[in-house]
Design a protein around this motif. Structure first.
Motif, mmCIF file in Angstrom:
data_model
loop_
_atom_site.group_PDB
_atom_site.id
_atom_site.type_symbol
_atom_site.label_atom_id
_atom_site.label_comp_id
_atom_site.label_asym_id
_atom_site.label_seq_id
_atom_site.Cartn_x
_atom_site.Cartn_y
_atom_site.Cartn_z
ATOM 1 N N VAL A 18 34.939 48.834 32.962
ATOM 2 C CA VAL A 18 35.598 47.810 33.780
ATOM 3 C C VAL A 18 35.496 46.440 33.112
ATOM 4 C CG1 VAL A 18 35.523 46.584 35.992
ATOM 5 C CG2 VAL A 18 35.362 49.072 35.941
ATOM 6 N N VAL A 19 34.313 46.103 32.618
ATOM 7 C CA VAL A 19 34.121 44.809 31.955
ATOM 8 C C VAL A 19 34.992 44.724 30.705
ATOM 9 C CG1 VAL A 19 32.456 43.363 30.716
ATOM 10 C CG2 VAL A 19 31.818 44.416 32.889
ATOM 11 N N SER A 20 35.035 45.785 29.926
ATOM 12 C CA SER A 20 35.850 45.751 28.709
ATOM 13 C C SER A 20 37.338 45.616 29.039
ATOM 14 C CB SER A 20 35.602 46.988 27.847
ATOM 15 O OG SER A 20 36.123 48.148 28.451
ATOM 16 N N GLN A 21 37.786 46.240 30.124
ATOM 17 C CA GLN A 21 39.189 46.116 30.527
ATOM 18 C C GLN A 21 39.526 44.702 30.987
ATOM 19 O OE1 GLN A 21 41.678 48.617 30.164
ATOM 20 N NE2 GLN A 21 39.962 49.215 28.879
ATOM 21 N N MET A 22 38.584 44.057 31.667
ATOM 22 C CA MET A 22 38.813 42.676 32.097
ATOM 23 C C MET A 22 38.955 41.758 30.883
ATOM 24 S SD MET A 22 36.497 42.159 35.514
ATOM 25 C CE MET A 22 34.973 42.653 34.731
ATOM 26 N N PHE A 23 38.060 41.926 29.917
ATOM 27 C CA PHE A 23 38.151 41.096 28.723
ATOM 28 C C PHE A 23 39.391 41.434 27.901
ATOM 29 C CE2 PHE A 23 33.698 40.012 29.546
ATOM 30 C CZ PHE A 23 33.779 38.631 29.371
ATOM 31 N N LYS A 24 39.782 42.687 27.906
ATOM 32 C CA LYS A 24 41.016 43.089 27.229
ATOM 33 C C LYS A 24 42.216 42.371 27.867
ATOM 34 C CE LYS A 24 43.712 47.198 26.090
ATOM 35 N NZ LYS A 24 43.781 48.658 26.213
ATOM 36 N N ALA A 25 42.227 42.314 29.187
ATOM 37 C CA ALA A 25 43.317 41.623 29.891
ATOM 38 C C ALA A 25 43.357 40.153 29.524
ATOM 39 C CB ALA A 25 43.161 41.784 31.400
ATOM 40 N N LEU A 26 42.186 39.545 29.375
ATOM 41 C CA LEU A 26 42.112 38.125 29.028
ATOM 42 C C LEU A 26 42.274 37.886 27.535
ATOM 43 C CD1 LEU A 26 39.196 36.985 31.352
ATOM 44 C CD2 LEU A 26 41.657 36.670 31.691
ATOM 45 N N GLY A 27 42.403 38.953 26.766
ATOM 46 C CA GLY A 27 42.526 38.834 25.323
ATOM 47 C C GLY A 27 43.954 38.683 24.829
ATOM 48 N N ASP A 28 44.895 38.585 25.722
ATOM 49 C CA ASP A 28 46.307 38.491 25.341
ATOM 50 C C ASP A 28 46.871 37.151 25.801
ATOM 51 O OD1 ASP A 28 48.926 40.065 24.573
ATOM 52 O OD2 ASP A 28 49.319 39.024 26.471
ATOM 53 N N TYR A 82 56.718 39.022 45.066
ATOM 54 C CA TYR A 82 56.033 37.772 44.735
ATOM 55 C C TYR A 82 54.600 38.087 44.346
ATOM 56 C CZ TYR A 82 60.022 35.324 46.641
ATOM 57 O OH TYR A 82 61.294 34.865 46.870
ATOM 58 N N TYR A 83 54.211 37.638 43.158
ATOM 59 C CA TYR A 83 52.886 37.922 42.611
ATOM 60 C C TYR A 83 51.968 36.720 42.761
ATOM 61 C CZ TYR A 83 54.699 42.178 40.565
ATOM 62 O OH TYR A 83 55.233 43.428 40.396
ATOM 63 N N SER A 84 50.682 37.021 42.942
ATOM 64 C CA SER A 84 49.650 35.983 42.995
ATOM 65 C C SER A 84 48.355 36.574 42.443
ATOM 66 C CB SER A 84 49.450 35.489 44.433
ATOM 67 O OG SER A 84 49.069 36.549 45.273
ATOM 68 N N SER A 85 47.388 35.719 42.173
ATOM 69 C CA SER A 85 46.114 36.204 41.649
ATOM 70 C C SER A 85 45.381 36.984 42.728
ATOM 71 C CB SER A 85 45.263 35.050 41.130
ATOM 72 O OG SER A 85 44.897 34.205 42.185
ATOM 73 N N ASP A 86 44.561 37.934 42.290
ATOM 74 C CA ASP A 86 43.851 38.784 43.247
ATOM 75 C C ASP A 86 42.368 38.906 42.925
ATOM 76 O OD1 ASP A 86 43.676 40.404 45.508
ATOM 77 O OD2 ASP A 86 43.995 42.245 44.359
ATOM 78 N N ASP A 87 41.872 38.076 42.010
ATOM 79 C CA ASP A 87 40.461 38.175 41.644
ATOM 80 C C ASP A 87 39.937 36.782 41.296
ATOM 81 O OD1 ASP A 87 37.975 38.585 40.344
ATOM 82 O OD2 ASP A 87 38.560 40.636 39.853
ATOM 83 N N ASP A 88 39.286 36.158 42.263
ATOM 84 C CA ASP A 88 38.770 34.803 42.050
ATOM 85 C C ASP A 88 37.736 34.744 40.937
ATOM 86 O OD1 ASP A 88 40.399 33.787 44.038
ATOM 87 O OD2 ASP A 88 38.858 33.907 45.586
ATOM 88 N N HIS A 89 36.970 35.808 40.769
ATOM 89 C CA HIS A 89 35.960 35.816 39.705
ATOM 90 C C HIS A 89 36.616 35.710 38.330
ATOM 91 C CE1 HIS A 89 33.702 37.878 42.991
ATOM 92 N NE2 HIS A 89 32.812 36.978 42.614
ATOM 93 N N ILE A 90 37.661 36.476 38.114
ATOM 94 C CA ILE A 90 38.357 36.444 36.825
ATOM 95 C C ILE A 90 39.060 35.111 36.637
ATOM 96 C CG2 ILE A 90 40.253 37.456 35.483
ATOM 97 C CD1 ILE A 90 37.660 39.098 35.488
ATOM 98 N N MET A 91 39.624 34.571 37.714
ATOM 99 C CA MET A 91 40.294 33.277 37.587
ATOM 100 C C MET A 91 39.282 32.190 37.228
ATOM 101 S SD MET A 91 43.305 34.248 37.838
ATOM 102 C CE MET A 91 44.143 32.690 37.747
ATOM 103 N N ASN A 92 38.093 32.242 37.823
ATOM 104 C CA ASN A 92 37.047 31.285 37.459
ATOM 105 C C ASN A 92 36.636 31.454 36.003
ATOM 106 O OD1 ASN A 92 36.947 30.060 39.989
ATOM 107 N ND2 ASN A 92 35.425 31.503 40.747
ATOM 108 N N LEU A 93 36.477 32.695 35.573
ATOM 109 C CA LEU A 93 36.130 32.972 34.184
ATOM 110 C C LEU A 93 37.212 32.449 33.237
ATOM 111 C CD1 LEU A 93 34.216 34.383 32.174
ATOM 112 C CD2 LEU A 93 35.522 36.478 32.571
#
Length: 103
Positions: A18-28, A82-93
């Motif tokens: 899960v952590v690696s997928q989150m960082f992968k998402a933020l890697g683009d 209509y899309y919006s953010s769904d993870d405040d932790h990732i948005m903070n990161l």
């Protein structure tokens, strides 16, 4: 630094994935731009494409990936999603990383 590392020795395979997928998402860069745009407001695919000067198919593809990772959510109004953010932790990161990069 000691506090940050507390509990990291017991990472199981699911947590690591899960952590690696989150960082992968933020890697683009495109996904970063989309998430940054969605941090405060919701947008349709066409609005995102227009706002970021991207193709609609590119935006749809990236949103599908972000939705599968549960980083964005959508609501339907008629035929428009209509899309919006769904993870405040990732948005903070993400915003911490952006702030860090600007220094």
């Amino acid at each position: 630094m000691e506090e940050v590392l507390t509990g990291t020795h017991d990472l199981n395979e699911e947590t690591l994935f899960v952590v690696s997928q989150m960082f992968k998402a933020l890697g683009d860069p495109t996904r970063i731009r989309i998430l940054n745009l969605l941090c405060c407001h919701e947008y349709s695919v066409n609005d995102i494409a227009d706002e970021l000067n991207l193709g609609q198919s590119t935006v749809s593809h990236q949103l599908r990936l972000l939705k599968n990772l549960r980083l964005v959510k959508f609501r339907r109004e008629g035929t428009t999603l209509y899309y919006s953010s769904d993870d405040d932790h990732i948005m903070n990161l993400l915003h911490q990383a952006i702030d860090h990069a600007k220094h």
